[in-house]
Design a protein around this motif. Structure first.
Motif, PDB file in Angstrom:
ATOM      1  N   ALA A   1       0.841  -1.196   0.000  1.00 48.60           N
ATOM      2  CA  ALA A   1       0.000   0.000   0.000  1.00 48.60           C
ATOM      3  C   ALA A   1       0.878   1.249   0.000  1.00 48.60           C
ATOM      4  O   ALA A   1       2.012   1.220   0.489  1.00 48.60           O
ATOM      5  N   PRO A   2       0.370   2.366  -0.538  1.00 48.84           N
ATOM      6  CA  PRO A   2       1.155   3.611  -0.560  1.00 48.84           C
ATOM      7  C   PRO A   2       1.313   4.217   0.823  1.00 48.84           C
ATOM      8  O   PRO A   2       0.628   3.815   1.782  1.00 48.84           O
ATOM      9  N   VAL A   3       2.192   5.209   0.944  1.00 54.16           N
ATOM     10  CA  VAL A   3       2.419   5.877   2.228  1.00 54.16           C
ATOM     11  C   VAL A   3       1.117   6.499   2.722  1.00 54.16           C
ATOM     12  O   VAL A   3       0.252   6.897   1.942  1.00 54.16           O
ATOM     13  N   ASN A   4       0.992   6.551   4.040  1.00 57.17           N
ATOM     14  CA  ASN A   4      -0.174   7.141   4.714  1.00 57.17           C
ATOM     15  C   ASN A   4      -1.485   6.414   4.430  1.00 57.17           C
ATOM     16  O   ASN A   4      -2.563   6.931   4.725  1.00 57.17           O
ATOM     17  N   ASN A   5      -1.409   5.208   3.870  1.00 57.83           N
ATOM     18  CA  ASN A   5      -2.620   4.423   3.605  1.00 57.83           C
ATOM     19  C   ASN A   5      -3.171   3.806   4.893  1.00 57.83           C
ATOM     20  O   ASN A   5      -4.372   3.700   5.082  1.00 57.83           O
ATOM     21  N   GLY A   6      -2.246   3.420   5.781  1.00 56.98           N
ATOM     22  CA  GLY A   6      -2.668   2.699   6.978  1.00 56.98           C
ATOM     23  C   GLY A   6      -3.097   1.288   6.633  1.00 56.98           C
ATOM     24  O   GLY A   6      -2.658   0.714   5.629  1.00 56.98           O
ATOM     25  N   PHE A   7      -3.963   0.719   7.459  1.00 54.75           N
ATOM     26  CA  PHE A   7      -4.464  -0.641   7.229  1.00 54.75           C
ATOM     27  C   PHE A   7      -5.874  -0.541   6.652  1.00 54.75           C
ATOM     28  O   PHE A   7      -6.759   0.037   7.283  1.00 54.75           O
ATOM     29  N   THR A   8      -6.074  -1.105   5.475  1.00 59.58           N
ATOM     30  CA  THR A   8      -7.398  -1.068   4.854  1.00 59.58           C
ATOM     31  C   THR A   8      -7.818  -2.468   4.420  1.00 59.58           C
ATOM     32  O   THR A   8      -7.035  -3.211   3.835  1.00 59.58           O
ATOM     33  N   PHE A   9      -9.067  -2.809   4.737  1.00 57.04           N
ATOM     34  CA  PHE A   9      -9.662  -4.065   4.291  1.00 57.04           C
ATOM     35  C   PHE A   9     -10.450  -3.800   3.012  1.00 57.04           C
ATOM     36  O   PHE A   9     -11.111  -2.764   2.885  1.00 57.04           O
ATOM     37  N   VAL A  10     -10.385  -4.725   2.061  1.00 58.72           N
ATOM     38  CA  VAL A  10     -11.130  -4.610   0.811  1.00 58.72           C
ATOM     39  C   VAL A  10     -11.949  -5.883   0.621  1.00 58.72           C
ATOM     40  O   VAL A  10     -11.399  -6.986   0.605  1.00 58.72           O
ATOM     41  N   ARG A  11     -13.245  -5.740   0.463  1.00 61.44           N
ATOM     42  CA  ARG A  11     -14.129  -6.877   0.229  1.00 61.44           C
ATOM     43  C   ARG A  11     -14.242  -7.126  -1.277  1.00 61.44           C
ATOM     44  O   ARG A  11     -15.080  -6.527  -1.964  1.00 61.44           O
ATOM     45  N   VAL A  12     -13.401  -8.006  -1.802  1.00 67.37           N
ATOM     46  CA  VAL A  12     -13.376  -8.240  -3.246  1.00 67.37           C
ATOM     47  C   VAL A  12     -14.558  -9.091  -3.714  1.00 67.37           C
ATOM     48  O   VAL A  12     -14.788  -9.239  -4.917  1.00 67.37           O
TER      49      VAL A  12
END
Length: 465
Positions: free
Chosen positions: A34-45
């Motif tokens: 992930a790019p900088v400053n993205n943090g942790f993100t969940f994606v429901r594909v």
């Protein structure tokens, strides 16, 4: 003093498969860079549009048997073991793709997630990590249960978990992590656990469909009836189930005598990842649980946000500026009376700091409350944008051949009046990397030691015709 540390992500994608503990659904989970400053993100594909749910304490909707997030009716269940692994591997930015609502339970610990992240190779990024340094004790108490969690000043991030279950089979236990570097070896493989009376209730309510006796320690805190034994055999697909001398169901061997306390510590690390900022401080959790953990995370996140927003940059206004008005005019197309920046003190790839001296001679005071002069809020926003324009124009070799245009202004707030005689300081930080001449930034304006205005600005530079 915080040492400057770069943000980190993973170099390669890595995928794990398993079942969700409570849903029993087969699930595939993929960690992605992930790019900088993205943090942790969940994606429901598995859902239309691949909705994103940030790991944010404000999205916690339920803490029964795990920390469950929900955003726009999209859910992520039992997030804590995955998030604990991300913190434990010293990762700042990662995308976690799931084709179901719940990550795989694996063996009930963070061990397999840690191994996957190490396999993906943790790498440094350009931006510096943001760390919240705890300066005073901050605490939260759940009056109903007596659970308490607090954080106090410390040179590193430390966590102590103290648990007391009030049963003979599992009494008082403590676990301590003195540095996050201990997580992988000392905490990651501590498995989730349950008491027999809880297990019966969960089975009767159709929960823990993905459970078996290899991904949860079951402490037997009551006599097992023949009927219960039969239900357990059926639920776990076992020919025979027994209770070992140490009070644990079936043949599971503890990794540590205090494995339950270590797992509670693991949960604290995962739940506090929802704060969204790394913490430098010592966390002490007495009888922790997902509810008290996440309530504390919400409180801490709010305190951090307020402090960061009100943190006034300190600059020697008498120092030689990085850019004076002549250099600014060589870069910006604006001219008096609409040039609203006098000096630039700092300019990096990530942020810019500028200054404007507000005087009674400003042309706008002629018509804007001449008998009670106040600088118009829209011009403060414009001044912040011009400061940000310096940042985006610094990315091209010939800034004099470009113009800057607003694309979007969000979350504008005006906190205090700006009057003649005030010195305005503007600080603009990139929210995301500049791409195709588009700059998305958080802009703050300060005067008299206070935050006077803030906004999210998006602008684009374009070549002059």
């Amino acid at each position: 003093m915080v040492q400057s540390v770069k943000q980190k992500t993973i170099k390669n994608e890595v995928t794990l498969k398993g079942v969700g503990l409570h849903t029993g659904q087969e699930v595939t989970m993929t960690f992605k860079p992930a790019p900088v400053n993205n943090g942790f993100t969940f994606v429901r594909v598995d859902l239309e549009g691949h909705p994103i749910i940030e790991a944010d304490a404000n999205y916690v909707v339920n803490t029964q048997r795990g920390t469950n997030l929900e955003k726009n009716a999209v859910k992520i269940q039992t997030s804590e073991h995955v998030l604990a692994a991300c913190i434990g591997c010293d990762v700042d930015n990662i995308i976690i793709e799931l084709n179901a609502s719940e990550p795989p339970i694996m063996d009930g610990s963070s061990k397999y997630f840690v191994e996957a992240l190490e396999q993906a190779e943790v790498v440094e990024q350009e931006a510096e990590r943001k760390v919240y340094v705890v300066k005073e004790v901050i605490s939260y108490t759940d009056e109903a249960t007596g659970s308490e969690i607090l954080v106090m000043p410390c040179e590193t991030y430390q966590v102590t978990a103290m648990v007391d279950f009030g049963t003979k089979v599992l009494g008082t236990q403590n676990a301590t992590m003195k540095n996050i570097s201990e997580f992988k070896k000392e905490i990651a493989d501590a498995r989730t656990f349950s008491f027999l009376h809880e297990l019966e209730s969960l089975l009767n309510n159709g929960l823990i469909k993905g459970g078996d006796l290899n991904n949860a320690i079951v402490y037997v805190d009551k006599e097992i009836s023949t009927e219960t034994m039969e239900n357990l055999r059926t639920a776990f697909g076992k020919d025979n189930i027994s209770v070992k001398p140490n009070g644990i169901l079936d043949n599971l061997t503890l990794h540590y005598p205090n494995e339950a306390a270590r797992h509670k510590l693991l949960d604290v690390v995962g739940d506090l990842a929802l704060v969204g900022t790394r913490i430098q401080g010592k966390v002490i959790a007495n009888k922790p649980g997902h509810f008290v953990n996440t309530q504390f995370a919400k409180k801490l996140a709010k305190i951090i946000k307020i402090e960061q927003r009100n943190q006034v940059p300190c600059y020697d206004l008498n120092q030689e500026p990085l850019m004076d008005i002549h250099k600014i005019m060589a870069m910006l197309p604006h001219r008096p009376p609409f040039l609203l920046v006098d000096k630039i003190f700092e300019l990096t790839e990530q942020h810019v700091v500028g200054l404007k001296n507000v005087t009674m001679n400003e042309p706008f005071f002629v018509g804007h409350f001449p008998n009670a002069p106040v600088m118009p809020g829209v011009l403060i926003v414009e001044a912040m944008a011009q400061t940000g324009g310096i940042l985006v124009l610094s990315t091209v070799p010939d800034p004099e051949n470009y113009l800057t245009y607003f694309m979007k202004i969000d979350n504008v707030k005006f906190k205090h009046k700006v009057l003649p005689g005030d010195t305005l300081i503007f600080k603009c930080d990139l929210i995301s990397p500049i791409r195709r001449g588009i700059c998305h930034m958080q802009a703050n304006a300060y005067a008299n030691g206070k935050l006077v205005a803030e906004a999210e600005l998006m602008a684009q530079i374009a070549k002059k015709n």
